[in-house]
Design a protein around this motif. Structure first.
Motif, PDB file in Angstrom:
ATOM      1  N   UNK A   1     -13.920 -56.744   7.807  1.00 53.60           N
ATOM      2  CA  UNK A   1     -13.258 -57.986   8.124  1.00 53.60           C
ATOM      3  C   UNK A   1     -13.910 -59.109   7.308  1.00 53.60           C
ATOM      4  N   UNK A   2     -13.137 -60.093   6.894  1.00 55.86           N
ATOM      5  CA  UNK A   2     -13.695 -61.154   6.069  1.00 55.86           C
ATOM      6  C   UNK A   2     -14.472 -62.147   6.928  1.00 55.86           C
ATOM      7  N   UNK A   3     -15.491 -62.702   6.312  1.00 55.64           N
ATOM      8  CA  UNK A   3     -16.340 -63.646   7.035  1.00 55.64           C
ATOM      9  C   UNK A   3     -15.638 -64.993   7.152  1.00 55.64           C
ATOM     10  N   UNK A   4     -16.069 -65.822   8.141  1.00 51.46           N
ATOM     11  CA  UNK A   4     -15.486 -67.163   8.258  1.00 51.46           C
ATOM     12  C   UNK A   4     -15.709 -67.985   6.988  1.00 51.46           C
ATOM     13  N   UNK A   5     -16.857 -67.780   6.345  1.00 50.78           N
ATOM     14  CA  UNK A   5     -17.149 -68.521   5.118  1.00 50.78           C
ATOM     15  C   UNK A   5     -16.151 -68.127   4.019  1.00 50.78           C
ATOM     16  N   UNK A   6     -15.860 -66.825   3.933  1.00 43.43           N
ATOM     17  CA  UNK A   6     -14.910 -66.343   2.932  1.00 43.43           C
ATOM     18  C   UNK A   6     -13.518 -66.923   3.199  1.00 43.43           C
ATOM     19  N   UNK A   7     -13.120 -66.961   4.464  1.00 39.18           N
ATOM     20  CA  UNK A   7     -11.815 -67.526   4.824  1.00 39.18           C
ATOM     21  C   UNK A   7     -11.764 -69.007   4.458  1.00 39.18           C
ATOM     22  N   UNK A   8     -12.847 -69.739   4.694  1.00 38.01           N
ATOM     23  CA  UNK A   8     -12.901 -71.159   4.346  1.00 38.01           C
ATOM     24  C   UNK A   8     -12.775 -71.348   2.825  1.00 38.01           C
ATOM     25  N   UNK A   9     -13.416 -70.456   2.064  1.00 38.54           N
ATOM     26  CA  UNK A   9     -13.304 -70.550   0.609  1.00 38.54           C
ATOM     27  C   UNK A   9     -11.851 -70.343   0.171  1.00 38.54           C
ATOM     28  N   UNK A  10     -11.178 -69.361   0.771  1.00 37.87           N
ATOM     29  CA  UNK A  10      -9.782 -69.119   0.430  1.00 37.87           C
ATOM     30  C   UNK A  10      -8.914 -70.322   0.800  1.00 37.87           C
ATOM     31  N   UNK A  11      -9.154 -70.898   1.971  1.00 37.86           N
ATOM     32  CA  UNK A  11      -8.392 -72.067   2.408  1.00 37.86           C
ATOM     33  C   UNK A  11      -8.603 -73.220   1.431  1.00 37.86           C
ATOM     34  N   UNK A  12      -9.840 -73.431   1.009  1.00 41.69           N
ATOM     35  CA  UNK A  12     -10.148 -74.506   0.057  1.00 41.69           C
ATOM     36  C   UNK A  12      -9.446 -74.262  -1.281  1.00 41.69           C
ATOM     37  N   UNK A  13      -9.423 -73.033  -1.738  1.00 40.53           N
ATOM     38  CA  UNK A  13      -8.761 -72.712  -3.003  1.00 40.53           C
ATOM     39  C   UNK A  13      -7.259 -72.935  -2.911  1.00 40.53           C
ATOM     40  N   UNK A  14      -6.675 -72.550  -1.775  1.00 38.32           N
ATOM     41  CA  UNK A  14      -5.237 -72.777  -1.580  1.00 38.32           C
ATOM     42  C   UNK A  14      -4.944 -74.277  -1.585  1.00 38.32           C
ATOM     43  N   UNK A  15      -5.804 -75.078  -0.948  1.00 36.97           N
ATOM     44  CA  UNK A  15      -5.613 -76.533  -0.949  1.00 36.97           C
ATOM     45  C   UNK A  15      -5.670 -77.084  -2.362  1.00 36.97           C
ATOM     46  N   UNK A  16      -6.616 -76.583  -3.182  1.00 42.10           N
ATOM     47  CA  UNK A  16      -6.708 -77.051  -4.565  1.00 42.10           C
ATOM     48  C   UNK A  16      -5.455 -76.677  -5.357  1.00 42.10           C
ATOM     49  N   UNK A  17      -4.936 -75.462  -5.132  1.00 44.23           N
ATOM     50  CA  UNK A  17      -3.705 -75.058  -5.808  1.00 44.23           C
ATOM     51  C   UNK A  17      -2.537 -75.941  -5.388  1.00 44.23           C
ATOM     52  N   UNK A  18      -2.458 -76.256  -4.091  1.00 43.55           N
ATOM     53  CA  UNK A  18      -1.387 -77.129  -3.611  1.00 43.55           C
ATOM     54  C   UNK A  18      -1.482 -78.508  -4.252  1.00 43.55           C
ATOM     55  N   UNK A  19      -2.694 -79.056  -4.358  1.00 47.38           N
ATOM     56  CA  UNK A  19      -2.838 -80.380  -4.962  1.00 47.38           C
ATOM     57  C   UNK A  19      -2.438 -80.347  -6.436  1.00 47.38           C
ATOM     58  N   UNK A  20      -2.714 -79.242  -7.104  1.00 44.08           N
ATOM     59  CA  UNK A  20      -2.313 -79.096  -8.505  1.00 44.08           C
ATOM     60  C   UNK A  20      -0.785 -79.092  -8.606  1.00 44.08           C
ATOM     61  N   UNK A  21      -0.114 -78.419  -7.681  1.00 40.94           N
ATOM     62  CA  UNK A  21       1.350 -78.387  -7.669  1.00 40.94           C
ATOM     63  C   UNK A  21       1.903 -79.792  -7.465  1.00 40.94           C
ATOM     64  N   UNK A  22       1.295 -80.565  -6.559  1.00 39.04           N
ATOM     65  CA  UNK A  22       1.770 -81.931  -6.327  1.00 39.04           C
ATOM     66  C   UNK A  22       1.587 -82.783  -7.577  1.00 39.04           C
ATOM     67  N   UNK A  23       0.489 -82.596  -8.307  1.00 37.96           N
ATOM     68  CA  UNK A  23       0.255 -83.344  -9.549  1.00 37.96           C
ATOM     69  C   UNK A  23       1.320 -82.984 -10.577  1.00 37.96           C
ATOM     70  N   UNK A  24       1.632 -81.721 -10.697  1.00 31.85           N
ATOM     71  CA  UNK A  24       2.655 -81.282 -11.648  1.00 31.85           C
ATOM     72  C   UNK A  24       4.016 -81.844 -11.248  1.00 31.85           C
ATOM     73  N   UNK A  25       4.289 -81.869  -9.939  1.00 32.95           N
ATOM     74  CA  UNK A  25       5.544 -82.429  -9.459  1.00 32.95           C
ATOM     75  C   UNK A  25       5.663 -83.891  -9.868  1.00 32.95           C
ATOM     76  N   UNK A  26       4.569 -84.640  -9.784  1.00 36.52           N
ATOM     77  CA  UNK A  26       4.558 -86.049 -10.198  1.00 36.52           C
ATOM     78  C   UNK A  26       4.828 -86.170 -11.691  1.00 36.52           C
ATOM     79  N   UNK A  27       4.218 -85.286 -12.489  1.00 35.22           N
ATOM     80  CA  UNK A  27       4.452 -85.307 -13.931  1.00 35.22           C
ATOM     81  C   UNK A  27       5.913 -85.029 -14.267  1.00 35.22           C
ATOM     82  N   UNK A  28       6.527 -84.107 -13.540  1.00 39.67           N
ATOM     83  CA  UNK A  28       7.941 -83.802 -13.763  1.00 39.67           C
ATOM     84  C   UNK A  28       8.790 -85.030 -13.446  1.00 39.67           C
ATOM     85  N   UNK A  29       8.458 -85.734 -12.361  1.00 42.40           N
ATOM     86  CA  UNK A  29       9.193 -86.948 -12.009  1.00 42.40           C
ATOM     87  C   UNK A  29       9.045 -87.997 -13.105  1.00 42.40           C
TER      88      UNK A  29
END
Length: 139
Positions: A1-29
């Motif tokens: 089973x994955x550790x809580x720390x590992x899950x937090x790292x994955x959550x943080x990475x997903x947040x960074x990917x989401x913020x990158x998508x929002x930045x790209x969306x702004x560039x498209x606009x």
């Protein structure tokens, strides 16, 4: 089973990917705005050139634009739009690079998830062996 720390790292990475998508969306606009503004910009450039010329003509102080005047106008417009499209190309190149980086990150995340699935499968197989051994010893 994955550790809580590992899950937090994955959550943080997903947040960074989401913020990158929002930045790209702004560039498209921004790109859409530039493209939509082109007809207005062309019209304004023509007015900026012709309005004073026609004012001078109406006042009797000037003649109609010469071929050279029109060629200079065409050159100025061409340079202005080449510069503007160069900026758009630069933005598109940056967006392509961001998409490539995002694809790489997603591929890396998929690989990590696949490794986690394989680990879970091994752990599950190990637990089944233990349960079989315990059931065999009890029986």
């Amino acid at each position: 089973m994955s550790s809580p720390q590992h899950r937090l790292q994955l959550v943080e990475r997903v947040k960074r990917l989401e913020s990158c998508v929002f930045t790209i969306d702004t560039d498209v606009a921004d790109l859409k705005t530039v493209v939509q503004d082109l007809p207005t910009t062309i019209r304004q450039e023509i007015l900026d050139y012709t309005e004073p010329v026609f004012g001078e003509i109406m006042a009797g102080r000037a003649n109609l634009a010469t071929r050279e005047d029109l060629q200079r106008l065409e050159q100025r417009l061409t340079e202005k739009f080449e510069h503007r499209f160069s900026a758009v190309d630069t933005r598109l190149d940056r967006m392509d690079a961001r998409f490539d980086a995002m694809d790489s990150r997603l591929d890396a995340m998929d690989a990590r998830l696949d490794r986690m699935d394989a680990r879970f499968d091994r752990i599950e197989a190990g637990l089944e062996k233990i349960l079989v051994a315990v059931a065999g010893a009890a029986g």
